[in-house]
Write a protein that holds these residues in place. Structure first.
Motif, PDB file in Angstrom:
ATOM      1  N   TYR A 105       0.831  -1.206   0.000  1.00 22.57           N
ATOM      2  CA  TYR A 105       0.000   0.000   0.000  1.00 22.57           C
ATOM      3  C   TYR A 105       0.866   1.258   0.000  1.00 22.57           C
ATOM      4  O   TYR A 105       0.580   2.223  -0.713  1.00 22.57           O
ATOM      5  CB  TYR A 105      -0.910  -0.014   1.222  1.00 22.57           C
ATOM      6  N   ALA A 106       1.948   1.252   0.785  1.00 21.35           N
ATOM      7  CA  ALA A 106       2.847   2.406   0.840  1.00 21.35           C
ATOM      8  C   ALA A 106       3.530   2.636  -0.503  1.00 21.35           C
ATOM      9  O   ALA A 106       3.682   3.783  -0.956  1.00 21.35           O
ATOM     10  CB  ALA A 106       3.888   2.201   1.932  1.00 21.35           C
ATOM     11  N   VAL A 107       3.936   1.546  -1.177  1.00 18.45           N
ATOM     12  CA  VAL A 107       4.592   1.664  -2.488  1.00 18.45           C
ATOM     13  C   VAL A 107       3.621   2.233  -3.518  1.00 18.45           C
ATOM     14  O   VAL A 107       3.976   3.116  -4.310  1.00 18.45           O
ATOM     15  CB  VAL A 107       5.127   0.288  -2.938  1.00 18.45           C
ATOM     16  N   ILE A 108       2.379   1.737  -3.507  1.00 15.38           N
ATOM     17  CA  ILE A 108       1.365   2.246  -4.445  1.00 15.38           C
ATOM     18  C   ILE A 108       1.116   3.737  -4.198  1.00 15.38           C
ATOM     19  O   ILE A 108       1.021   4.536  -5.138  1.00 15.38           O
ATOM     20  CB  ILE A 108       0.058   1.440  -4.318  1.00 15.38           C
ATOM     21  N   LYS A 109       1.023   4.107  -2.930  1.00 16.75           N
ATOM     22  CA  LYS A 109       0.822   5.515  -2.580  1.00 16.75           C
ATOM     23  C   LYS A 109       1.989   6.369  -3.059  1.00 16.75           C
ATOM     24  O   LYS A 109       1.797   7.453  -3.617  1.00 16.75           O
ATOM     25  CB  LYS A 109       0.683   5.651  -1.056  1.00 16.75           C
ATOM     26  N   PHE A 110       3.199   5.896  -2.826  1.00 17.78           N
ATOM     27  CA  PHE A 110       4.385   6.677  -3.187  1.00 17.78           C
ATOM     28  C   PHE A 110       4.495   6.839  -4.704  1.00 17.78           C
ATOM     29  O   PHE A 110       4.745   7.947  -5.200  1.00 17.78           O
ATOM     30  CB  PHE A 110       5.641   5.996  -2.642  1.00 17.78           C
ATOM     31  N   ILE A 111       4.297   5.751  -5.447  1.00 18.06           N
ATOM     32  CA  ILE A 111       4.367   5.821  -6.911  1.00 18.06           C
ATOM     33  C   ILE A 111       3.282   6.753  -7.449  1.00 18.06           C
ATOM     34  O   ILE A 111       3.530   7.572  -8.345  1.00 18.06           O
ATOM     35  CB  ILE A 111       4.234   4.411  -7.524  1.00 18.06           C
ATOM     36  N   SER A 112       2.071   6.641  -6.897  1.00 15.88           N
ATOM     37  CA  SER A 112       0.976   7.519  -7.337  1.00 15.88           C
ATOM     38  C   SER A 112       1.278   8.974  -6.995  1.00 15.88           C
ATOM     39  O   SER A 112       1.000   9.875  -7.786  1.00 15.88           O
ATOM     40  CB  SER A 112      -0.331   7.093  -6.661  1.00 15.88           C
ATOM     41  N   GLY A 113       1.873   9.209  -5.810  1.00 16.38           N
ATOM     42  CA  GLY A 113       2.211  10.576  -5.421  1.00 16.38           C
ATOM     43  C   GLY A 113       3.255  11.199  -6.321  1.00 16.38           C
ATOM     44  O   GLY A 113       3.154  12.370  -6.700  1.00 16.38           O
ATOM     45  N   VAL A 114       4.274  10.400  -6.703  1.00 19.13           N
ATOM     46  CA  VAL A 114       5.313  10.908  -7.614  1.00 19.13           C
ATOM     47  C   VAL A 114       4.728  11.138  -9.009  1.00 19.13           C
ATOM     48  O   VAL A 114       5.002  12.161  -9.655  1.00 19.13           O
ATOM     49  CB  VAL A 114       6.497   9.925  -7.671  1.00 19.13           C
ATOM     50  N   HIS A 115       3.891  10.201  -9.455  1.00 23.66           N
ATOM     51  CA  HIS A 115       3.321  10.303 -10.804  1.00 23.66           C
ATOM     52  C   HIS A 115       2.384  11.505 -10.925  1.00 23.66           C
ATOM     53  O   HIS A 115       2.428  12.239 -11.919  1.00 23.66           O
ATOM     54  CB  HIS A 115       2.580   9.013 -11.142  1.00 23.66           C
ATOM     55  N   TYR A 116       1.531  11.704  -9.919  1.00 27.48           N
ATOM     56  CA  TYR A 116       0.557  12.801  -9.963  1.00 27.48           C
ATOM     57  C   TYR A 116       1.050  14.064  -9.239  1.00 27.48           C
ATOM     58  O   TYR A 116       0.290  15.014  -9.085  1.00 27.48           O
ATOM     59  CB  TYR A 116      -0.777  12.348  -9.357  1.00 27.48           C
ATOM     60  N   ARG A 117       2.307  14.021  -8.788  1.00 24.06           N
ATOM     61  CA  ARG A 117       2.921  15.169  -8.104  1.00 24.06           C
ATOM     62  C   ARG A 117       2.065  15.645  -6.928  1.00 24.06           C
ATOM     63  O   ARG A 117       1.754  16.830  -6.775  1.00 24.06           O
ATOM     64  CB  ARG A 117       3.146  16.313  -9.093  1.00 24.06           C
ATOM     65  N   SER A 118       1.687  14.685  -6.096  1.00 24.61           N
ATOM     66  CA  SER A 118       0.833  14.974  -4.936  1.00 24.61           C
ATOM     67  C   SER A 118       1.652  14.823  -3.660  1.00 24.61           C
ATOM     68  O   SER A 118       2.098  13.715  -3.316  1.00 24.61           O
ATOM     69  CB  SER A 118      -0.361  14.015  -4.916  1.00 24.61           C
ATOM     70  N   LEU A 119       1.853  15.931  -2.962  1.00 23.55           N
ATOM     71  CA  LEU A 119       2.577  15.898  -1.694  1.00 23.55           C
ATOM     72  C   LEU A 119       1.812  15.103  -0.648  1.00 23.55           C
ATOM     73  O   LEU A 119       2.412  14.440   0.214  1.00 23.55           O
ATOM     74  CB  LEU A 119       2.827  17.327  -1.202  1.00 23.55           C
ATOM     75  N   TRP A 120       0.496  15.156  -0.706  1.00 27.66           N
ATOM     76  CA  TRP A 120      -0.358  14.430   0.240  1.00 27.66           C
ATOM     77  C   TRP A 120      -0.140  12.924   0.111  1.00 27.66           C
ATOM     78  O   TRP A 120       0.044  12.213   1.108  1.00 27.66           O
ATOM     79  CB  TRP A 120      -1.807  14.795  -0.008  1.00 27.66           C
ATOM     80  N   LEU A 121      -0.136  12.407  -1.119  1.00 23.70           N
ATOM     81  CA  LEU A 121       0.060  10.976  -1.332  1.00 23.70           C
ATOM     82  C   LEU A 121       1.440  10.528  -0.870  1.00 23.70           C
ATOM     83  O   LEU A 121       1.597   9.467  -0.262  1.00 23.70           O
ATOM     84  CB  LEU A 121      -0.146  10.638  -2.810  1.00 23.70           C
ATOM     85  N   VAL A 122       2.450  11.348  -1.166  1.00 23.81           N
ATOM     86  CA  VAL A 122       3.816  11.008  -0.747  1.00 23.81           C
ATOM     87  C   VAL A 122       3.914  11.005   0.779  1.00 23.81           C
ATOM     88  O   VAL A 122       4.551  10.123   1.378  1.00 23.81           O
ATOM     89  CB  VAL A 122       4.834  11.989  -1.362  1.00 23.81           C
ATOM     90  N   SER A 123       3.276  11.988   1.428  1.00 22.36           N
ATOM     91  CA  SER A 123       3.310  12.068   2.892  1.00 22.36           C
ATOM     92  C   SER A 123       2.652  10.847   3.531  1.00 22.36           C
ATOM     93  O   SER A 123       3.187  10.262   4.482  1.00 22.36           O
ATOM     94  CB  SER A 123       2.599  13.345   3.366  1.00 22.36           C
ATOM     95  N   ILE A 124       1.494  10.454   3.005  1.00 23.12           N
ATOM     96  CA  ILE A 124       0.809   9.279   3.544  1.00 23.12           C
ATOM     97  C   ILE A 124       1.623   8.017   3.268  1.00 23.12           C
ATOM     98  O   ILE A 124       1.668   7.093   4.100  1.00 23.12           O
ATOM     99  CB  ILE A 124      -0.603   9.162   2.939  1.00 23.12           C
ATOM    100  N   ALA A 125       2.297   7.974   2.095  1.00 19.08           N
ATOM    101  CA  ALA A 125       3.156   6.824   1.782  1.00 19.08           C
ATOM    102  C   ALA A 125       4.292   6.704   2.792  1.00 19.08           C
ATOM    103  O   ALA A 125       4.619   5.601   3.252  1.00 19.08           O
ATOM    104  CB  ALA A 125       3.719   6.960   0.369  1.00 19.08           C
TER     105      ALA A 125
END
Length: 296
Positions: A105-125
């Protein structure tokens, strides 16, 4: 009274052939009813509803009986029986499973955060990555047998997990504060929101189940695992709430949505703070008492 019980048992457990026939018949009658022009007004519709209700009832009752037989057969396996009866072994396996799901789940969040440039997703990851690290620390150099035996080592790990939770909670509080102050919404693209919802429900179910099932056990490792599960479940609720408000909320209700996020985020931070402080205080007190008794 006995003939009535026999008749009821025969009605609920009519045999495999009758159960299969009732399913096929109800499927045919319902298909005919919904495709018919008369729809719900015809006598066939009432018969279809009665047959389908009976079919559903016998499928559930026979399915439960089949499940019990399957569980009894599965318990004949050595590993399955050990998983059911041996609590430390079950905790060990559950920690490995939770660790794997947490990392994924953390990897999916991190990849999605980098891809969509979302600081929120990266933080939760990052947050879930730290939760995965805590689960790893609980498992590191621990066997199912040593989970219950080496209590002082388990207490140290329990306290360390409480310290990490305390530090992580400060970061979570800052994130919640920024979301509320800036009134930002983090919409999750595509089907990612459904993945988040599935993980949120999974986390809540696991946290609730473990709390109820292991409430009488006093293992520090088990208590730490329950705390991590609860923290993951609470943060997943907050993450899902922001996603749902962003996807389905109306701009007219922005003030109400802001209050909702503030209330939920504040409540979660307070709960995790209390949980982390309790872990640190309880473990430190017991470690100190064990040293005193050892010295004496």
């Amino acid at each position: 009274m006995e003939p009535l019980k026999k008749a009821l048992h025969k009605l609920l457990f009519p045999g495999k052939a009758v159960v299969l026939l009732s399913v096929l018949l109800s499927a045919f009658l319902l298909a005919y009813t919904f495709s018919s022009d008369t729809q719900h007004a015809s006598p066939v519709a009432y018969i279809a509803y009665l047959v389908s209700a009976y079919s559903l009832t016998v499928v559930c009752t026979n399915g439960f009986l089949l499940f019990r037989k399957g569980a009894g057969f599965a318990r004949q396996n050595v590993w399955v029986n050990r998983y059911i009866t041996d609590v430390p072994f079950r905790v060990h396996i559950s920690l490995y499973l939770s660790l794997a799901i947490n990392i994924l789940y953390a990897v999916i969040k991190f990849i999605s955060g980098v891809h969509y440039r979302s600081l929120w997703l990266v933080s939760i990851a990052v947050y879930y990555g730290l939760l995965a690290l805590m689960r790893f620390l609980l498992l590191w150099r621990e066997s199912p047998q040593s989970i219950e035996k080496n209590r002082r080592s388990a207490l140290r790990r329990y306290r360390f997990c409480g310290i990490i939770l305390l530090l992580m909670n400060q970061a979570l509080a800052v994130i919640v504060l920024l979301i509320v102050q800036q009134n930002r919404r983090y919409e999750y693209p595509g089907t990612l929101i459904y993945l988040m919802a599935a993980y949120a429900f999974y986390s809540i179910i696991i946290a609730t189940k473990n709390f109820i099932k292991y409430r009488k056990h006093h293992s520090p490792i088990l208590a730490a695992a329950k705390a991590i599960n609860l923290a993951a479940a609470l943060v997943s609720i907050l993450s899902l709430e922001t996603a749902m408000l962003a996807r389905f909320g109306s701009p007219k209700d922005a003030a109400f949505q802001q209050q909702m996020v503030a209330a939920t985020g504040g409540f979660i931070c307070v709960v995790i703070l209390g949980m982390a402080v309790s872990m640190i205080v309880r473990s430190s007190k017991e470690i100190k008492n064990s040293r005193s008794s050892y010295t004496v």
